[in-house]
Scaffold this motif. Structure first.
Motif, PDB file in Angstrom:
ATOM      1  N   UNK A 134      18.729 -38.929  26.066  1.00  6.22           N
ATOM      2  CA  UNK A 134      20.187 -38.812  26.001  1.00  6.22           C
ATOM      3  C   UNK A 134      20.698 -39.098  24.587  1.00  6.22           C
ATOM      4  N   UNK A 135      21.988 -39.366  24.456  1.00  6.24           N
ATOM      5  CA  UNK A 135      22.621 -39.459  23.143  1.00  6.24           C
ATOM      6  C   UNK A 135      22.112 -40.642  22.331  1.00  6.24           C
ATOM      7  N   UNK A 136      22.028 -40.416  21.029  1.00  2.60           N
ATOM      8  CA  UNK A 136      21.657 -41.477  20.099  1.00  2.60           C
ATOM      9  C   UNK A 136      22.905 -42.301  19.792  1.00  2.60           C
ATOM     10  N   UNK A 137      22.783 -43.634  19.740  1.00  2.00           N
ATOM     11  CA  UNK A 137      23.975 -44.459  19.515  1.00  2.00           C
ATOM     12  C   UNK A 137      24.697 -44.185  18.203  1.00  2.00           C
ATOM     13  N   UNK A 138      23.977 -43.663  17.223  1.00  2.00           N
ATOM     14  CA  UNK A 138      24.628 -43.367  15.938  1.00  2.00           C
ATOM     15  C   UNK A 138      25.450 -42.083  15.969  1.00  2.00           C
ATOM     16  N   UNK A 139      25.197 -41.239  16.956  1.00  2.00           N
ATOM     17  CA  UNK A 139      25.934 -39.976  17.072  1.00  2.00           C
ATOM     18  C   UNK A 139      26.259 -39.697  18.538  1.00  2.00           C
ATOM     19  N   UNK A 140      27.123 -40.507  19.132  1.00  2.00           N
ATOM     20  CA  UNK A 140      27.476 -40.290  20.536  1.00  2.00           C
ATOM     21  C   UNK A 140      28.087 -38.908  20.739  1.00  2.00           C
ATOM     22  N   UNK A 141      27.917 -38.398  21.916  1.00  2.00           N
ATOM     23  CA  UNK A 141      28.423 -37.099  22.362  1.00  2.00           C
ATOM     24  C   UNK A 141      27.655 -35.934  21.738  1.00  2.00           C
TER      25      UNK A 141
END
Length: 313
Positions: free
Chosen positions: A162-169
């Motif tokens: 799923x999404x990486x915390x540095x680039x949500x969405x």
């Protein structure tokens, strides 16, 4: 691919047999384990046969395994994981990070999807059987998603997909993107746009969801993922791809579908021998070591060699 794993498990429980064969070498791979009924089953291959099987799958470039629900990784290519040799932990156990996010990183290698090195420049590791060739009594490890090139997946939730915390969405799974990313061309466009915008491509990347639950979308998504990797050549050759498998329980070596240990250069042999000795100590089973030097140019191919002198008997 819907209910595929369930169907395979039921087939195993019904007692479907594994074929056995012999060859010119003396070292055998005994995949026998005790089933829940206490009955042992066996599928025996020589080291030479294992090397031959690996090479055949490496050169098998089919698009799927016979249906839209059966992606190519179920029957072709190599699903492999590199690691750091250590007497403090066993290479086949999921790491603390994998236990936390629920996914273990492997790479998919095939003659039409090459890579020049293992992750972190490791030089030894192990290879899982493809699911459709998993021996009776071994775990069926589900494949969750595929990043055509390293996707910095250790920091991602949901199996590392799923999404990486540095680039949500913008780093969510490809089918959750807006607009949806469902072709190689769309994936490549995003990959290039992320780079042009100064983002970390690995962290902003989206993965192709190929879980069993996506059913008829699975084969097409994996195929588009491989096509996407080819379109960004040589990036996907120079940097390993990231295939996330569902994390399994600790300390179950006898139940894992390990087909071979391997090394890619001479410095990796000692590590592969450590894995082989430790696995035999814990299970009584000898898994062969195969020498697999990886191609260093796109024109080259990997080779597969079983050497009796490499084995720790």
């Amino acid at each position: 691919m819907k209910k595929l794993l369930i169907a395979l498990v039921m087939g195993f429980l019904a007692g479907c047999s594994s074929s056995s064969s012999t060859g010119p070498k003396n070292v055998n791979v005994d995949n026998s384990i005790s089933t829940t009924s206490g009955v042992s089953t066996a599928a025996v291959d020589t080291g030479d046969q294992v090397a031959s099987n690996l090479e055949k799958r490496y050169r098998d470039t089919r698009n799927d395994c016979g249906a839209a629900s059966k992606p190519a990784f179920l029957c072709s290519g190599l699903i492999l994981r590199g690691g750091m040799p250590s007497t403090e932990f066993d290479i086949w156990n999921p790491s603390p990070i994998s236990q936390k996010n629920g996914g273990v990183s492997f790479s998919f290698v095939r003659s039409d999807y090459k890579m020049k090195r293992l992750a972190y420049t490791y030089d030894s590791g192990f290879i899982f059987y493809p699911i459709l060739s998993t021996p009776q009594g071994k775990e069926l490890i589900e494949i969750l998603c595929f990043f055509p090139v390293d996707g910095s997946s250790n920091a991602r939730p949901n199996g590392g997909c799923d999404e990486h915390p540095n680039y949500p969405v913008i780093s969510k799974s490809c089918e959750l993107q807006s607009p949806v990313i469902d072709t190689a061309a769309k994936w490549v466009a995003k990959y290039r746009a992320d780079g042009a915008a100064g983002r970390s491509r690995a962290e902003a990347m989206c993965s192709f969801n190929v879980r069993d639950s996506v059913n008829n979308a699975a084969a097409g998504r994996f195929l588009e993922g491989m096509r996407g990797g080819r379109l960004i050549s040589p990036d996907a050759f120079n940097t390993p791809n990231d295939m996330k498998l569902k994390a399994w329980a600790q300390n179950i070596p006898e139940r894992l579908p390990i087909e071979a240990f391997f090394y890619t250069k001479s410095t990796g042999l000692a590590g592969a021998q450590l894995y082989q000795r430790r696995f035999r100590q814990l299970t009584g089973t000898t898994i062969p070591i195969i020498y697999i030097p990886l191609p260093q140019t796109l024109e080259q191919s990997a080779t597969f060699t079983y050497k009796p002198e490499d084995q720790t008997l």
